[in-house]
Design a protein around this motif. Structure first.
Motif, PDB file in Angstrom:
ATOM      1  N   TYR A 156       0.818  -1.216   0.000  1.00 56.59           N
ATOM      2  CA  TYR A 156       0.000   0.000   0.000  1.00 56.59           C
ATOM      3  C   TYR A 156       0.856   1.272   0.000  1.00 56.59           C
ATOM      4  O   TYR A 156       0.670   2.152  -0.827  1.00 56.59           O
ATOM      5  CB  TYR A 156      -0.937  -0.010   1.215  1.00 56.59           C
ATOM      6  N   ASN A 157       1.788   1.364   0.927  1.00 56.48           N
ATOM      7  CA  ASN A 157       2.588   2.590   1.041  1.00 56.48           C
ATOM      8  C   ASN A 157       3.481   2.816  -0.173  1.00 56.48           C
ATOM      9  O   ASN A 157       3.664   3.956  -0.606  1.00 56.48           O
ATOM     10  CB  ASN A 157       3.405   2.583   2.338  1.00 56.48           C
ATOM     11  N   SER A 158       4.015   1.758  -0.738  1.00 53.42           N
ATOM     12  CA  SER A 158       4.848   1.887  -1.942  1.00 53.42           C
ATOM     13  C   SER A 158       4.019   2.372  -3.123  1.00 53.42           C
ATOM     14  O   SER A 158       4.444   3.254  -3.878  1.00 53.42           O
ATOM     15  CB  SER A 158       5.497   0.548  -2.295  1.00 53.42           C
ATOM     16  N   ILE A 159       2.838   1.797  -3.286  1.00 54.53           N
ATOM     17  CA  ILE A 159       1.963   2.202  -4.386  1.00 54.53           C
ATOM     18  C   ILE A 159       1.530   3.652  -4.192  1.00 54.53           C
ATOM     19  O   ILE A 159       1.525   4.442  -5.135  1.00 54.53           O
ATOM     20  CB  ILE A 159       0.728   1.279  -4.496  1.00 54.53           C
ATOM     21  N   LYS A 160       1.185   3.991  -2.955  1.00 58.22           N
ATOM     22  CA  LYS A 160       0.751   5.360  -2.652  1.00 58.22           C
ATOM     23  C   LYS A 160       1.870   6.353  -2.971  1.00 58.22           C
ATOM     24  O   LYS A 160       1.624   7.398  -3.573  1.00 58.22           O
ATOM     25  CB  LYS A 160       0.316   5.484  -1.200  1.00 58.22           C
ATOM     26  N   ALA A 161       3.104   6.028  -2.595  1.00 60.56           N
ATOM     27  CA  ALA A 161       4.244   6.905  -2.892  1.00 60.56           C
ATOM     28  C   ALA A 161       4.428   7.027  -4.397  1.00 60.56           C
ATOM     29  O   ALA A 161       4.666   8.133  -4.916  1.00 60.56           O
ATOM     30  CB  ALA A 161       5.510   6.370  -2.241  1.00 60.56           C
ATOM     31  N   MET A 210      -3.180   5.018  -9.696  1.00 60.10           N
ATOM     32  CA  MET A 210      -4.045   6.048  -9.111  1.00 60.10           C
ATOM     33  C   MET A 210      -5.458   5.510  -8.909  1.00 60.10           C
ATOM     34  O   MET A 210      -6.059   5.703  -7.853  1.00 60.10           O
ATOM     35  CB  MET A 210      -4.084   7.291 -10.012  1.00 60.10           C
ATOM     36  N   ILE A 211      -5.959   4.824  -9.906  1.00 59.29           N
ATOM     37  CA  ILE A 211      -7.308   4.252  -9.817  1.00 59.29           C
ATOM     38  C   ILE A 211      -7.363   3.205  -8.708  1.00 59.29           C
ATOM     39  O   ILE A 211      -8.283   3.205  -7.884  1.00 59.29           O
ATOM     40  CB  ILE A 211      -7.732   3.644 -11.174  1.00 59.29           C
ATOM     41  N   MET A 212      -6.357   2.342  -8.642  1.00 59.31           N
ATOM     42  CA  MET A 212      -6.341   1.295  -7.623  1.00 59.31           C
ATOM     43  C   MET A 212      -6.229   1.894  -6.233  1.00 59.31           C
ATOM     44  O   MET A 212      -6.901   1.441  -5.306  1.00 59.31           O
ATOM     45  CB  MET A 212      -5.188   0.318  -7.889  1.00 59.31           C
ATOM     46  N   MET A 213      -5.393   2.916  -6.057  1.00 60.74           N
ATOM     47  CA  MET A 213      -5.261   3.546  -4.741  1.00 60.74           C
ATOM     48  C   MET A 213      -6.582   4.175  -4.310  1.00 60.74           C
ATOM     49  O   MET A 213      -6.965   4.083  -3.149  1.00 60.74           O
ATOM     50  CB  MET A 213      -4.155   4.611  -4.743  1.00 60.74           C
ATOM     51  N   SER A 214      -7.255   4.798  -5.231  1.00 62.49           N
ATOM     52  CA  SER A 214      -8.559   5.377  -4.924  1.00 62.49           C
ATOM     53  C   SER A 214      -9.527   4.279  -4.474  1.00 62.49           C
ATOM     54  O   SER A 214     -10.270   4.437  -3.502  1.00 62.49           O
ATOM     55  CB  SER A 214      -9.104   6.107  -6.151  1.00 62.49           C
ATOM     56  N   GLY A 233      -2.903  -0.252  11.501  1.00 61.06           N
ATOM     57  CA  GLY A 233      -1.569  -0.213  12.084  1.00 61.06           C
ATOM     58  C   GLY A 233      -0.622  -1.199  11.420  1.00 61.06           C
ATOM     59  O   GLY A 233       0.555  -0.896  11.200  1.00 61.06           O
ATOM     60  N   HIS A 234      -1.147  -2.364  11.073  1.00 63.73           N
ATOM     61  CA  HIS A 234      -0.305  -3.389  10.453  1.00 63.73           C
ATOM     62  C   HIS A 234       0.110  -3.001   9.037  1.00 63.73           C
ATOM     63  O   HIS A 234       1.295  -3.031   8.702  1.00 63.73           O
ATOM     64  CB  HIS A 234      -1.048  -4.727  10.436  1.00 63.73           C
ATOM     65  N   TYR A 235      -0.863  -2.647   8.204  1.00 67.92           N
ATOM     66  CA  TYR A 235      -0.562  -2.401   6.799  1.00 67.92           C
ATOM     67  C   TYR A 235      -0.146  -0.948   6.494  1.00 67.92           C
ATOM     68  O   TYR A 235       0.798  -0.731   5.759  1.00 67.92           O
ATOM     69  CB  TYR A 235      -1.756  -2.770   5.916  1.00 67.92           C
ATOM     70  N   ILE A 236      -0.861   0.005   7.023  1.00 66.65           N
ATOM     71  CA  ILE A 236      -0.617   1.403   6.654  1.00 66.65           C
ATOM     72  C   ILE A 236       0.521   2.002   7.486  1.00 66.65           C
ATOM     73  O   ILE A 236       1.412   2.652   6.954  1.00 66.65           O
ATOM     74  CB  ILE A 236      -1.899   2.252   6.799  1.00 66.65           C
ATOM     75  N   LYS A 237       0.471   1.776   8.774  1.00 72.39           N
ATOM     76  CA  LYS A 237       1.505   2.336   9.650  1.00 72.39           C
ATOM     77  C   LYS A 237       2.708   1.405   9.788  1.00 72.39           C
ATOM     78  O   LYS A 237       3.698   1.768  10.430  1.00 72.39           O
ATOM     79  CB  LYS A 237       0.914   2.656  11.019  1.00 72.39           C
ATOM     80  N   GLU A 238       2.598   0.220   9.204  1.00 76.50           N
ATOM     81  CA  GLU A 238       3.674  -0.768   9.148  1.00 76.50           C
ATOM     82  C   GLU A 238       4.226  -1.126  10.526  1.00 76.50           C
ATOM     83  O   GLU A 238       5.421  -1.200  10.751  1.00 76.50           O
ATOM     84  CB  GLU A 238       4.789  -0.298   8.206  1.00 76.50           C
TER      85      GLU A 238
END
Length: 165
Positions: free
Chosen positions: A44-49, A88-92, A119-124
């Motif tokens: 998630y965080n890599s794709i978001k970046a 972008m579409i997938m992140m949305s 906490g697990h996925y987004i905040k790692e």
């Protein structure tokens, strides 16, 4: 052994084999969806970046290519743009699914499950950190993440995310 008995045994064996094949197919499909969900959420965080760094670039890229004029570099640029737009579409979509998951956990009276998941996925955070933060065992934190993986699979992948037992 008579022919009728042999045919009956063969029919029952074929029916049992077919039922086993269907059970195994369902299990494989269930594992594949869970694997895709975990892979997507783990990245998630890599794709978001990737999306955040590339949004302005993707929007500013010119789209006035003529197919006959495309060279290798143009195709590469188009591929990058397509990748960023798909991301972008997938992140949305993921963000919307996370909002729905959060709302569902709040509705069920278990908002801490969503917080553990987030906490697990987004905040790692590690399971150990989550267990300490939410005053539970690491195993409980793992179960929360697993349970919500199954729930978000349905939101992310629709019918493919539903398993019939």
């Amino acid at each position: 052994m008579s022919i009728a008995v042999a045919e009956d045994i063969a029919k029952r064996a074929a029916k049992e084999a077919l039922m086993e094949y269907v059970r195994e197919s369902k299990e494989v499909a269930k594992k594949e969806v869970r694997k895709k969900t975990r892979k997507l959420m783990a990245n998630y965080n890599s794709i978001k970046a990737h999306v955040e760094e590339g949004v302005s670039e993707a929007m500013e890229m010119e789209i006035d290519f003529v197919r006959e004029d495309l060279d290798e570099d143009d195709l590469y640029i188009m591929s990058i743009r397509r990748s960023r737009i798909r991301s972008m579409i997938m992140m949305s979509h993921i963000d919307k699914c996370l909002d729905l998951l959060k709302a569902e956990q709040k509705r069920r009276g278990t908002p801490e499950k969503y917080e553990i998941y987030n906490g697990h996925y987004i905040k790692e955070r590690t399971y150990e950190e989550l267990a300490e933060r939410f005053h539970c065992s690491e195993r409980t934190a793992m179960r929360c993440v697993s349970e919500l993986d199954d729930m978000i699979s349905v939101l992310l992948f629709g019918m493919e995310g539903i398993t019939y037992d």
